[in-house]
Write an enzyme that holds these catalytic residues in place. Sequence first.
Site, PDB file in Angstrom:
ATOM      1  N   HIS A  49       0.816  -1.217   0.000  1.00  0.00           N
ATOM      2  CA  HIS A  49       0.000   0.000   0.000  1.00  0.00           C
ATOM      3  C   HIS A  49       0.856   1.276   0.000  1.00  0.00           C
ATOM      4  O   HIS A  49       0.707   2.143  -0.849  1.00  0.00           O
ATOM      5  CB  HIS A  49      -0.889   0.034   1.254  1.00  0.00           C
ATOM      6  CG  HIS A  49      -1.769  -1.154   1.436  1.00  0.00           C
ATOM      7  ND1 HIS A  49      -2.918  -1.387   0.706  1.00  0.00           N
ATOM      8  CD2 HIS A  49      -1.670  -2.202   2.296  1.00  0.00           C
ATOM      9  CE1 HIS A  49      -3.486  -2.514   1.107  1.00  0.00           C
ATOM     10  NE2 HIS A  49      -2.751  -3.037   2.072  1.00  0.00           N
TER      11      HIS A  49
HETATM   12  O1  RIB Z   1      -4.783   0.145   4.817  1.00  0.00           O
HETATM   13  C1  RIB Z   1      -3.401   0.108   4.556  1.00  0.00           C
HETATM   14  C2  RIB Z   1      -2.677   1.113   5.391  1.00  0.00           C
HETATM   15  O2  RIB Z   1      -2.849   0.787   6.758  1.00  0.00           O
HETATM   16  C3  RIB Z   1      -1.146   1.103   5.172  1.00  0.00           C
HETATM   17  O3  RIB Z   1      -0.627   2.387   5.418  1.00  0.00           O
HETATM   18  C4  RIB Z   1      -0.649   0.149   6.217  1.00  0.00           C
HETATM   19  O4  RIB Z   1       0.694   0.443   6.631  1.00  0.00           O
HETATM   20  C5  RIB Z   1      -1.594   0.467   7.345  1.00  0.00           C
HETATM   21  O5  RIB Z   1      -1.091   1.599   8.013  1.00  0.00           O
END
Ligand code: RIB
Length: 303
Positions: A233
């Site tokens: 992500h």
């Molecule tokens: O939903 C994904 C996010 O939530 C990313 O930033 C992961 O590191 C968590 O923080």
Amino acid sequence: MRKIIIDTDPGIDDAAALTIALNNLELKVEMLSTVAGNVNLDYTTENAKKILDFFEKDTPLAKGNSLPILREYEDASQFHGETGMNGFDFPESSRKLLPKHAAVEIKNRILAGEEKVTLVTIGPLTNVALLLSMYPEVKPKIEEIVIMGGSTIGGNTNTSAEFNIKVDPHAAQMVINSGLPITIFGLRVTTRALLTRTDIEKVKSLGRAGEMLYSLFTHYRGGDLDQAGLMMHDICTICYLLKPEIFKFQETQMEVAVEGPAAGTTVADLAGRYTAAKNVKLAVEIDQKQFRDWVLAEISQLK
Ligand code: RIB
Ligand code: CA
């Protein structure tokens, strides 16, 4: 070199994003700040110290908020392990923090410089919301806010809310309605930013940084290594800064639900049916192969 400040909640995908950002010569990471998110603030701060120590960086680090602005804090340790970076045995850090709260230190850093700064948020938006609320005078010196958060395809905490926004929906609503240029990477794109088992095995052979990331990735529960792969992500925000052409975007009006069972849900008027307003540039497509190739190339260049 593009000046950036990264607000983060490391977190294994955060660690990978920080690894690339701290070592790419096209980016000048002016400072890092930590926020409670994947794990509590003490852990996220220790983890940020360990990443900076691992790469021997003198990047200033400020500790931010331990709690969301209004909602009760919830973590994501089930995906990142109890410490938030389970899997690699980093030495304890003796690094000193900047003395004040992240919102104050980011304000000081932005106002001290001549050039505009890009804010990159890869955790809950608490610190940035506080920054903009307490020190609106920083706004003319902010180039863009690049956010990993939100979703237009359903949630990863429940059926509708993505984690970073769900932890602090009030902060998210404040930031995306700040009037600043907002580029946001939600789950529609970040769940397709995948590293497969084959990619991870290649990472393992990419020097000491590759070995460290491999150890973390094998403990990361954000995806299924032997099916579609692991969801990177947070790396999407850094990839956008360095290789924007692999994404497609749509400008749209996005709002955040802040109360009740839908709290943390982001709603986008993608068809432009309800308003002519557009407060964010939303990532809607990613070239998956170019993303994978780019991540591996970035890691392979690390010392
Ligand atoms: O939903 C994904 C996010 O939530 C990313 O930033 C992961 O590191 C968590 O923080
Ligand atoms: Ca994160």
